[in-house]
Enzyme design. Structure first.
Site, mmCIF file in Angstrom:
data_model
loop_
_atom_site.group_PDB
_atom_site.id
_atom_site.type_symbol
_atom_site.label_atom_id
_atom_site.label_comp_id
_atom_site.label_asym_id
_atom_site.label_seq_id
_atom_site.Cartn_x
_atom_site.Cartn_y
_atom_site.Cartn_z
ATOM 1 N N GLU A 312 0.826 -1.209 0.000
ATOM 2 C CA GLU A 312 0.000 0.000 0.000
ATOM 3 C C GLU A 312 0.859 1.256 0.000
ATOM 4 O O GLU A 312 0.543 2.254 0.643
ATOM 5 C CB GLU A 312 -0.962 -0.006 1.188
ATOM 6 C CG GLU A 312 -1.920 -1.182 1.167
ATOM 7 C CD GLU A 312 -2.911 -1.172 2.323
ATOM 8 O OE1 GLU A 312 -2.733 -0.374 3.249
ATOM 9 O OE2 GLU A 312 -3.855 -1.976 2.286
ATOM 10 N N GLU A 413 -4.288 -9.554 1.384
ATOM 11 C CA GLU A 413 -4.796 -9.341 2.747
ATOM 12 C C GLU A 413 -6.310 -9.357 2.731
ATOM 13 O O GLU A 413 -6.937 -8.668 1.924
ATOM 14 C CB GLU A 413 -4.378 -7.958 3.291
ATOM 15 C CG GLU A 413 -3.111 -7.921 4.092
ATOM 16 C CD GLU A 413 -2.900 -6.564 4.755
ATOM 17 O OE1 GLU A 413 -1.745 -6.237 5.051
ATOM 18 O OE2 GLU A 413 -3.894 -5.834 4.980
#
Length: 476
Positions: A312, A413
């Protein structure tokens, strides 16, 4: 008399500007002549249009050119008392057919003093009858000042749902080492296999594939070797075949990788990136290159499931898609130059919206597609709907890079918190976590890496106070 005309002109001008009917004015109180005589009062209706009034000149006669007066119009005007002219004659004179009415200046009572200039000639307008108000005396002013406060529209502050907040692992500061790598941006070399999952890098058992693992204590320190061995053994017992590591710090190659190899588990290696570019902890920095060097020199080649460069990083503002894409190519070239097989996929991962809004420039640099999907942060999703939601989001994000997704698309995730605040339909709780995990495994278990093996108490609470509470071991 100029003051009276100014008041009427101001009223008409205010009417044209504000869309109102005009100002209402009157002289207040009973008026007596200074000589003690009564004031003979005759009323007249006067309509004056601003465009028809020439600009007044000091001490001069003002001429007003009104519209024609219909024969049926009657008029009256207040004239001061004169000892030489009877009141009745003054009235008769004021209502005569003469086109000019002459006012003899006078000084009324002490309340209002008028000092008129020379005579004013005017003929009343023929339109609507104006009735002076009887409520309050009006004192005309040369400048109109509104008594109302200016209207300020209220400002509505938009309410936005809080995006997922993912905390970075504890800051890892490797021992200083001279970087032996420059920062070129070579052309990427893609894996030879058209299907990444067919190369033996992805191994599943039933509906399980991978789970994230960080070797940190609740205080953010590194776990001991024995603790790590115990954790990895439990992960293998739960049926997972792969673990995901976010970086190479805290004994990953000293403790985690040997324990994983002992149980036949594969590893998703990570190169963690932060901000600052090459001069900080971003792409091409010594911080990033140290992790790359450790993977190159220490990772068993047959145990590598994939390598994720950055977690991210765009979402957190650490880098741009163009800079990250170039560094992914650099990592691939470095590893393949060191003998790593070309079927080891090099990629990165971001949330769905980042892929949609900013991820297209990355498509030509990644070997396979990976995305982060957390259903809890979408308030409409119940725990039992988590699996279908994750599956839909994977397809939606993967459509951004169809060529990479054709070789493999995975969720790096996903999970559900067991404690924290409620987010609409999404309730954080142990029973809800168990329901959500079962739903995810049933829908996308073979493509999903669950988050996470244990609670990350070293993190900040994050949005809705759930960031520390994604440990899901008790759900199995």
């Amino acid at each position: 008399m100029k003051a009276v005309i100014a008041a009427l002109v101001a009223g008409v001008a205010a009417s044209a500007h504000n869309g109102h009917v005009g100002f209402h004015a009157r002289r207040g109180g009973e008026v007596f002549d200074k000589r003690g005589g009564d004031v003979c009062t005759v009323y007249t209706t006067v309509y004056v249009y601003p465009s028809e009034i020439p600009a007044p000149v000091a001490n001069s006669t003002v001429y007003v050119y009104p519209s024609p007066v219909p024969e049926t119009t009657t008029s009256s005007i207040a004239l001061p008392y004169s000892s030489s002219t009877p009141c009745s004659e003054e009235v008769a004179s004021s209502t005569s057919s003469s086109s000019e009415v002459v006012y003899t200046p006078y000084t009324p009572s002490s309340e209002v003093v008028y000092t008129p200039s020379s005579e004013v000639v005017y003929t009343p307008s023929s339109e609507a009858v104006y009735a002076p108000s009887s409520e309050a005396a009006y004192t005309p002013s040369s400048v109109y000042t509104s008594s109302k406060e200016a209207y300020t529209p209220p400002v509505e502050t938009p309410v936005y749902s809080a995006p997922p907040v993912y905390s970075a692992p504890p800051v890892y500061t490797p021992a200083p080492k001279p970087s032996t790598h420059a920062a070129p941006k070579p052309k990427p070399s893609k894996p030879a296999s058209p299907s990444y999952s067919g190369g033996g890098r992805i191994v599943t058992k039933g509906d399980k594939w991978a789970i994230t693992y960080t070797p940190y204590t609740a205080e953010g320190q590194c776990k001991s070797a024995d603790t790590v061995k115990g954790d990895i053994a439990k992960i293998a017992e739960m049926g997972f075949t792969t673990i995901r590591s976010y970086s190479t710090d805290c004994g990953v190659f000293e403790n985690v990788v040997p324990a994983a190899s002992a149980h036949g588990l594969k590893v998703i290696y990570g190169i963690f990136l932060e901000g600052g570019g090459a001069g900080g902890k971003g792409p091409y920095s010594s911080y990033a290159n140290e992790q790359l060097e450790e993977i190159k020199s220490s990772a068993p080649k047959d145990s590598v499931a994939m390598i994720i460069v950055g977690n991210e990083a765009i979402f957190n503002g650490y880098t741009t898609a163009e800079e990250l894409g170039g560094y992914i190519d650099y990592v691939r070239t470095t590893l393949q130059g060191a003998g790593f097989p070309s079927d080891i996929a090099i990629t990165t991962t971001e949330p769905v919206d980042v892929w949609q809004n900013s991820g297209a420039p990355l498509c030509s640099h990644i070997d396979i597609f990976t995305v982060q999907v957390h259903p809890y942060f979408t308030s409409k999703v119940y725990a039992a709907e988590a699996g279908e939601f994750v599956k839909e989001q994977l397809e939606l994000a993967a459509s951004v890079c169809p060529e990479a997704a054709a070789k493999g698309k995975y969720i790096s995730e996903t999970g559900w918190p067991h404690d924290g605040e409620r987010n609409g339909n999404a309730i954080a709780g142990y029973s809800e976590q168990k329901i959500a995990i079962a739903s995810i495994l049933a829908a996308v278990g073979k493509e999903a890496c669950l988050f996470s093996y244990q609670d990350d108490l070293w993190k900040a609470p994050g949005a809705y106070g759930v960031e520390q509470n994604f440990g899901c071991s008790s759900a199995f």
